[in-house]
Write an enzyme that holds these catalytic residues in place. Structure first.
Site, short mmCIF file in Angstrom:
data_model
loop_
_atom_site.label_atom_id
_atom_site.label_comp_id
_atom_site.label_asym_id
_atom_site.label_seq_id
_atom_site.Cartn_x
_atom_site.Cartn_y
_atom_site.Cartn_z
N GLN A 129 3.89 16.54 15.99
CA GLN A 129 5.20 16.18 15.43
C GLN A 129 6.34 16.89 16.16
O GLN A 129 7.43 16.35 16.31
CB GLN A 129 5.20 16.54 13.93
CG GLN A 129 6.27 15.84 13.13
CD GLN A 129 5.86 14.44 12.71
OE1 GLN A 129 4.74 14.22 12.27
NE2 GLN A 129 6.76 13.48 12.83
N LYS A 144 4.15 19.45 9.06
CA LYS A 144 3.27 18.47 8.42
C LYS A 144 2.65 19.14 7.21
O LYS A 144 2.49 20.36 7.18
CB LYS A 144 2.15 18.06 9.39
CG LYS A 144 1.51 16.72 9.05
CD LYS A 144 2.32 15.59 9.62
CE LYS A 144 1.80 14.23 9.22
NZ LYS A 144 2.47 13.17 9.99
N GLY A 183 6.30 10.51 4.08
CA GLY A 183 4.95 9.99 3.84
C GLY A 183 4.07 10.06 5.07
O GLY A 183 4.51 10.35 6.18
N ASP A 184 2.79 9.85 4.85
CA ASP A 184 1.78 9.68 5.90
C ASP A 184 0.62 9.01 5.17
O ASP A 184 0.84 8.36 4.13
CB ASP A 184 1.40 11.04 6.51
CG ASP A 184 0.58 10.91 7.80
OD1 ASP A 184 1.17 10.66 8.86
OD2 ASP A 184 -0.66 11.01 7.75
#
Ligand code: NDP
Ligand code: 2IT
Length: 465
Positions: A129, A144, A183-184
């Protein structure tokens, strides 16, 4: 004549006393310090090895020990998440937030709820990321988080109680200018709503502390679409370098969640034909193409009824369901892995290419294992690695933050135009950087160096912190 300092510097630049280069030394120390974290080591190895040309060209990264610093998260949080299920049983999950790097902006990155979640997976995702967010052109650091909570089979009330407990701890550590989750896998609009409600209640403030919010309370148009649309925009840019386009391309897509759904929508809009979707139970192959009507069925199936993709094969004619299989042996020209990490092996990559695949654009994070990447690069197909190809999601999150901070809403057309422009810029940056370092066409080298240099230079500017 060289001075003693210059001589010392030159000796350190190539091989150290132990015969290892700076990159090899840094990698070895990451391996030693993180022995039980295979996914994290995989992600670090890929980045460090591919940025060698930049490390060799610019001595400052070695002098400033940037590789040792950039591979160590700034902060990692782990916490207990207790909640009660609908039968009144007490359950305990583990919550995480990895705040990896804040050199170029507040920590930013998604939350994943999946039983496989552990520190290794979240560190790999947080590390990726950092570089991805750097590529977006926006001001976002990398982070994350998530939990080993399994949303499958849970009622809305159970998911809400879990989210409230998770946020009761997480709220201490995040904020609109500190750390902005989204979100993920397993975290979509429903979960973001429950998380936001609890944050607001505990902190008594309405801020852009999460992205992926609903439109009527601070969300951005196009955010749900952004990752999938972006992966296809990136594919279109790669094809354009060879005078080609998405028109008429047969495309395989894996997964059937947020990213996969909007990947299919954009493939259709650009004149391609998507022929597969999958979930953790199997793959559907629809040679007639997943058109808008069929996609609407998938969205209702997955986002509302939360059913299995096998139902698609029962609903529509001429569709094959392949239990426990992935889509990579279905003949295609373009492949969009959009489910999870390491879902394409070296053997899968060889099969794809044997069947005529000329492009892989990664909607998922690290979906291709190292052998698969070698196969793509050896065969010189167009390969868009996740941190470039799927950056549209977090880029649109950055646009959501910008709108929130101005108390403004932009139109669908405005956001889509900005997203499209960002994807074009990321492509150009990765393409040109690869060329600058003598690796034309290698988007792994281009994306990793371009993402790295911006963060590393910011770290140097800000001193040893
Ligand atoms: P969703 O939860 O909406 O969908 C995930 C899909 O992948 C589901 O079809 C799921 O199947 C499948 N899947 C998940 N884990 C596995 C597994 N271990 N094996 C096989 N299939 C699996 O998530 P997203 O669509 O948001 O995320 C998909 C990928 O895209 C992830 O890699 C994520 O990190 C990445 N990504 C997401 C972004 C976003 O904005 N959402 C942005 C950038 C990247 P099942 O339902 O059976 O579990
Ligand atoms: O992997 C990713 O880029 C995401 N899950 C989206 C992160 C975000 O903050 O929108």
């Amino acid at each position: 004549m060289t001075t003693a300092t210059e001589a010392l510097q030159s000796a350190r630049a190539s091989k150290g006393a132990n015969g290892m280069s700076y990159i090899e030394q840094a990698l070895q120390s990451v391996v030693q310090r993180n022995p039980n974290e295979p996914e994290f080591l995989q992600a670090v190895k890929e980045v460090l090895e591919s940025i060698a040309p930049a490390i060799e060209r610019h001595r400052k990264y070695q002098d400033q020990r940037i590789l040792e610093r950039i591979t160590e998260p700034e902060r990692m949080l782990m916490f207990r998440v207790p909640w009660t299920d609908d039968q009144g049983n007490i359950r305990v999950n583990r919550g995480f937030r990895v705040e990896f790097n804040s050199a170029i902006g507040p920590y930013k990155g998604g939350l994943r709820f999946h039983p496989s979640v552990n520190l290794s997976i979240l560190k790999f995702l947080g590390f990726e990321q950092v570089f991805k967010n750097s590529l977006t052109t926006l001001s976002m650091g990398g982070g994350k988080g998530g939990s080993d909570f399994d949303p499958k089979g849970k009622s809305d009330a159970e998911v809400m109680r879990f989210c409230q407990s998770f946020m009761t701890e997480l709220q201490r550590h995040i904020g609109a200018a500190t750390d902005v989750p989204a979100g993920d896998i397993g975290v979509g609009g429903r979960e973001i709503g429950f998380l936001f409600g609890q944050y607001k209640r505990l902190r008594n403030e309405f801020t852009g502390v999460l992205t992926g919010k609903a439109l009527n309370w601070g969300g951005s148009l196009i955010r749900p679409e952004a990752t999938g649309y972006g992966a296809v925009y990136f594919a279109e840019e790669m094809l354009a370098t060879r005078g080609d386009s998405m028109k008429g391309k047969i495309c395989t897509v894996s997964g059937s969640g947020n990213v996969a759904q909007y990947t299919v929508e954009k493939i259709n809009q650009l004149g391609g034909k998507a022929v597969s979707l999958s979930d953790s139970n199997g793959t559907i192959y629809d040679p007639n193409g997943i058109d808008a009507e069929k996609l609407a069925f998938v969205m209702e199936l997955k986002n509302i009824r939360r059913g299995r993709i096998s139902e698609y094969a029962k609903q529509f004619k001429g569709v094959e369901y392949r239990e426990n299989a992935n889509p990579w042996n279905i003949p295609c020209q373009c492949a969009f892995p959009s489910a999870t990490q390491n879902e394409v092996s070296g053997a899968d990559a060889r099969t794809l290419i044997k069947n005529g695949c000329i492009l892989v654009s990664e909607g998922a994070n690290m979906p291709s294992d190292p052998q698969a990447i070698d196969v793509y690069l050896e065969n010189k197909i167009l390969y868009g690695p996740g941190k470039a190809a799927n950056a549209g999601g977090v880029a649109c999150s950055g646009l959501e933050m910008a709108q929130n901070s101005q108390f403004m809403y932009w139109t669908r057309e405005e956001v889509d135009a900005k997203l499209h422009n960002i994807m074009r810029t990321i492509h150009a940056n990765a393409f040109n950087t690869a060329k600058e370092y003598g690796c034309e066409g290698n988007y792994v080298v281009g994306a990793n160096i371009a993402g790295f240099v911006k963060v590393a230079d910011a770290m140097i500017d800000q001193g040893l912190v």
